[in-house]
Design an enzyme around this catalytic site. Structure first.
Site, PDB file in Angstrom:
ATOM      1  CD  GLN A 150      -7.102  -6.001   0.540  1.00 45.53           C
ATOM      2  OE1 GLN A 150      -6.246  -7.155   0.731  1.00 45.53           O
ATOM      3  NE2 GLN A 150      -7.232  -4.654   0.836  1.00 45.53           N
ATOM      4  CG  ASN A 201       0.152   0.154   2.531  1.00 48.47           C
ATOM      5  OD1 ASN A 201       0.921  -0.442   2.845  1.00 48.47           O
ATOM      6  ND2 ASN A 201      -1.115   0.478   3.293  1.00 48.47           N
ATOM      7  CD  GLU A 218       8.412   0.767  10.672  1.00 50.02           C
ATOM      8  OE1 GLU A 218       9.402   0.351   9.274  1.00 50.02           O
ATOM      9  OE2 GLU A 218       6.825   0.235  10.312  1.00 50.02           O
ATOM     10  CD  GLU A 237       4.832  -0.464  12.700  1.00 52.88           C
ATOM     11  OE1 GLU A 237       3.372  -0.077  13.684  1.00 52.88           O
ATOM     12  OE2 GLU A 237       5.483   0.254  13.557  1.00 52.88           O
ATOM     13  CB  CYS A 267      -2.404   0.817   8.276  1.00 49.71           C
ATOM     14  SG  CYS A 267      -0.282   1.441   8.654  1.00 49.71           S
TER      15      CYS A 267
HETATM   16  C1  UN1 Z   1       0.326   7.033   6.665  1.00 47.09           C
HETATM   17  O1  UN1 Z   1      -0.803   7.078   7.047  1.00 47.09           O
HETATM   18  O2  UN1 Z   1       1.383   8.271   6.478  1.00 47.09           O
HETATM   19  O3  UN1 Z   1       0.731   0.512   6.373  1.00 47.09           O
HETATM   20  C2  UN1 Z   1       1.306   5.886   6.125  1.00 47.09           C
HETATM   21  C3  UN1 Z   1       0.176   2.113   5.941  1.00 47.09           C
HETATM   22  C4  UN1 Z   1       1.256   2.619   8.088  1.00 47.09           C
HETATM   23  C5  UN1 Z   1       1.438   4.094   6.395  1.00 47.09           C
HETATM   24  C6  UN1 Z   1       0.626   4.672   7.117  1.00 47.09           C
HETATM   25  N1  UN1 Z   1       2.233   1.546   7.525  1.00 47.09           N
HETATM   26  O4  UN1 Z   1      -0.626   2.507   5.918  1.00 47.09           O
END
Ligand code: UN1
Length: 480
Positions: free
Chosen positions: A330, A152, A461, A249, A283
């Site tokens: 998805q 993503n 991170e 994550e 996410c």
């Molecule tokens: C963001 O919201 O700018 O996989 C980053 C993801 C997260 C990164 C989001 N690790 O959506």
């Protein structure tokens, strides 16, 4: 139709060609094959880890200036090529071109930030509690990192894992997601062409099997993973069982609270961005809209109007405001959860029907579901698509309670003009990141990123926090 790329594995300075195992398709038009990729088997994983191990001592010993220069050059190159790379990203992942270019710029900036971090002082000098004794702490490279990246953010997430790993003297074997290999390969090419010594950065392609081999490999000292909670749990187990460092994550079910005292236009703009931009495939996306009773109906009506007006289409077309889902899987997940929400008694305000456009792509209608209860599945499980649901609450305390419910705790937002509630929310929200009058998604690159509960595991991170995971501390005592 644009060119189809044939990608090699990137192992120990050699571009290893192999028979293509899988392909990535353009989700906006699935007749367009973006890339063909080989699938790494045991031999390729062995070779990549061996190359990284061999390269490690010299890279860890190199002057920080050498590492800084490499990262700076990678960052510069990405920034210079932002338009072309951003379009490739949009073609392969399905986010709009401004989103694709924006992400590319972010990746370039991340490399430039860590070019600086490589030179900074991360150790300390202290006085001992014993007379005549001095104490120093060093931060030293760990070894080989296995980096498993999702589709993503196909360049930003590889960047925020690889840049700190390399900055602090580690070597890397990266396995990007099978849905976005072309974007990952573009990054590998740039890192190599910027002068990374052979074996310092390796990239192998493959699915879960290749990922599992990497995570289980005794030659991999640390694993950073971004992906689903289900896979993350198995990654952690495999890493911990052999005492490798691990950082995960994973998902989110991020709440956005809208209070009666909020500025309605701001609330709608924040919710629209958080829930639907990048097709909801973040996410950090806002998927639970928790709305106070006094503003509820006006908010739902105003947001519905904006959602209805979103132009869904081919990610590469300038008029498009929301691209397709990345894959059929998805797309189907979104439709499955829309059905579940309906069956559980949710009211579809906008969307909800299958969307057919003039070309074969994995399009999803942005969907707003109102009148849901906090315990419904739509409010407990991550959808990872352009679907948001609203829960009506009577006051701030109830909103906070609903927001803090559930298994996840990545990002949480509130839209309010009350300083008291904003400050209270910052303190009491059970999430790793808290947003006031801002979308739950969309973060800076120089500060820590991560969540609590089932969203994250291990050190944070990004930014100044990344040194924790990508170095190990040595404490040195001396008497003279
Ligand atoms: C963001 O919201 O700018 O996989 C980053 C993801 C997260 C990164 C989001 N690790 O959506």
């Amino acid at each position: 139709m644009a060119e189809t790329l044939t990608l090699p594995q990137f192992i120990g300075g050699e571009r290893v060609a192999a028979e293509a195992g899988t392909q990535s398709l353009n989700p906006s038009d699935t007749r367009d094959v973006v890339a063909r990729v080989p699938e790494a088997g045991g031999a390729e994983v062995e070779a990549a880890v061996a190359a990284a191990r061999t390269a490690f001592p010299a890279w860890a010993e190199a002057s920080p200036e050498v590492r800084s220069d490499l990262l700076d050059k990678v960052g510069e190159t990405i920034l210079r090529r932002r338009d072309e790379l951003g379009r490739l990203l949009s073609r392969e992942e399905g986010k709009t071109v401004p989103e694709g270019v924006g992400e590319t710029v972010r990746a370039g900036r991340i490399f430039k930030y860590f070019a600086g971090e490589a030179l900074r002082r991360h150790g300390q000098n202290l006085e001992s509690v014993r007379p005549g004794v001095e104490v120093q702490t060093y931060r030293q490279a760990v070894g080989v990192f296995g980096l498993i990246a999702p589709w993503n953010f196909p360049i930003a997430i590889p960047a925020w894992k690889a840049a700190p790993a390399l900055a602090f003297g580690n070597t890397v074997v990266m396995k990007p997601a099978p849905q976005t290999p072309a974007m990952a390969a573009a990054l590998a090419e740039i890192i190599w062409e910027s002068g990374a010594p052979a074996g310092v950065f390796n990239m192998i392609f493959g699915g879960g099997e290749a990922g599992a081999r990497l995570v289980q490999h005794a030659g991999v000292d640390g694993v950073s993973f971004t992906g689903s909670q289900h896979v993350g749990a198995t990654v952690a187990q495999a890493a911990v069982s052999r005492q490798a460092r691990v950082q995960l994550e994973m998902g989110g079910k991020n709440p956005l609270i809208i209070l009666d005292d909020s500025d309605l236009d701001r609330a709608v703009a924040v919710a629209l961005d958080g829930s639907f931009f990048a097709t909801g495939q973040r996410c950090t996306a806002s998927s639970r809209l928790i709305v106070q009773a006094g503003v509820h109906d006006r908010f739902v009506a105003a947001l519905a109007e904006k959602v209805k007006a979103l132009r869904v289409g081919d990610a590469l077309e300038p008029a498009t405001q929301m691209g397709p889902a990345v894959s059929e899987a998805q797309q189907e997940t979104s439709y499955k959860y829309i059905q579940i929400a309906k069956d559980d008694g949710g009211r579809i305000v906008v969307g909800g029907e299958r969307l057919r456009l003039d070309k074969p792509g994995w399009y999803v209608q942005p969907t707003l579901v109102a009148d849901t209860h906090k315990d419904m599945r739509i409010n407990c499980e991550e959808v990872f698509g352009p679907v948001a649901s609203t829960v009506r609450v009577k006051d701030y305390e109830e909103a906070l309670e609903v927001a803090n419910d559930g298994d996840f705790g990545l990002s949480a937002g509130i839209v309010t003009n009350s300083l008291k509630h904003a400050r209270d929310f910052q303190r009491r929200a059970k999430a790793g990141m808290v947003m006031v009058n801002l979308p739950t998604a969309g973060v800076d690159y120089h500060v820590p990123f991560g969540g609590i509960k089932k969203s994250s595991y291990g050190p944070r991170e990004q930014g100044f926090a990344a040194v924790e995971f990508y170095t190990q501390t040595k404490t040195a005592y001396s008497w003279s």
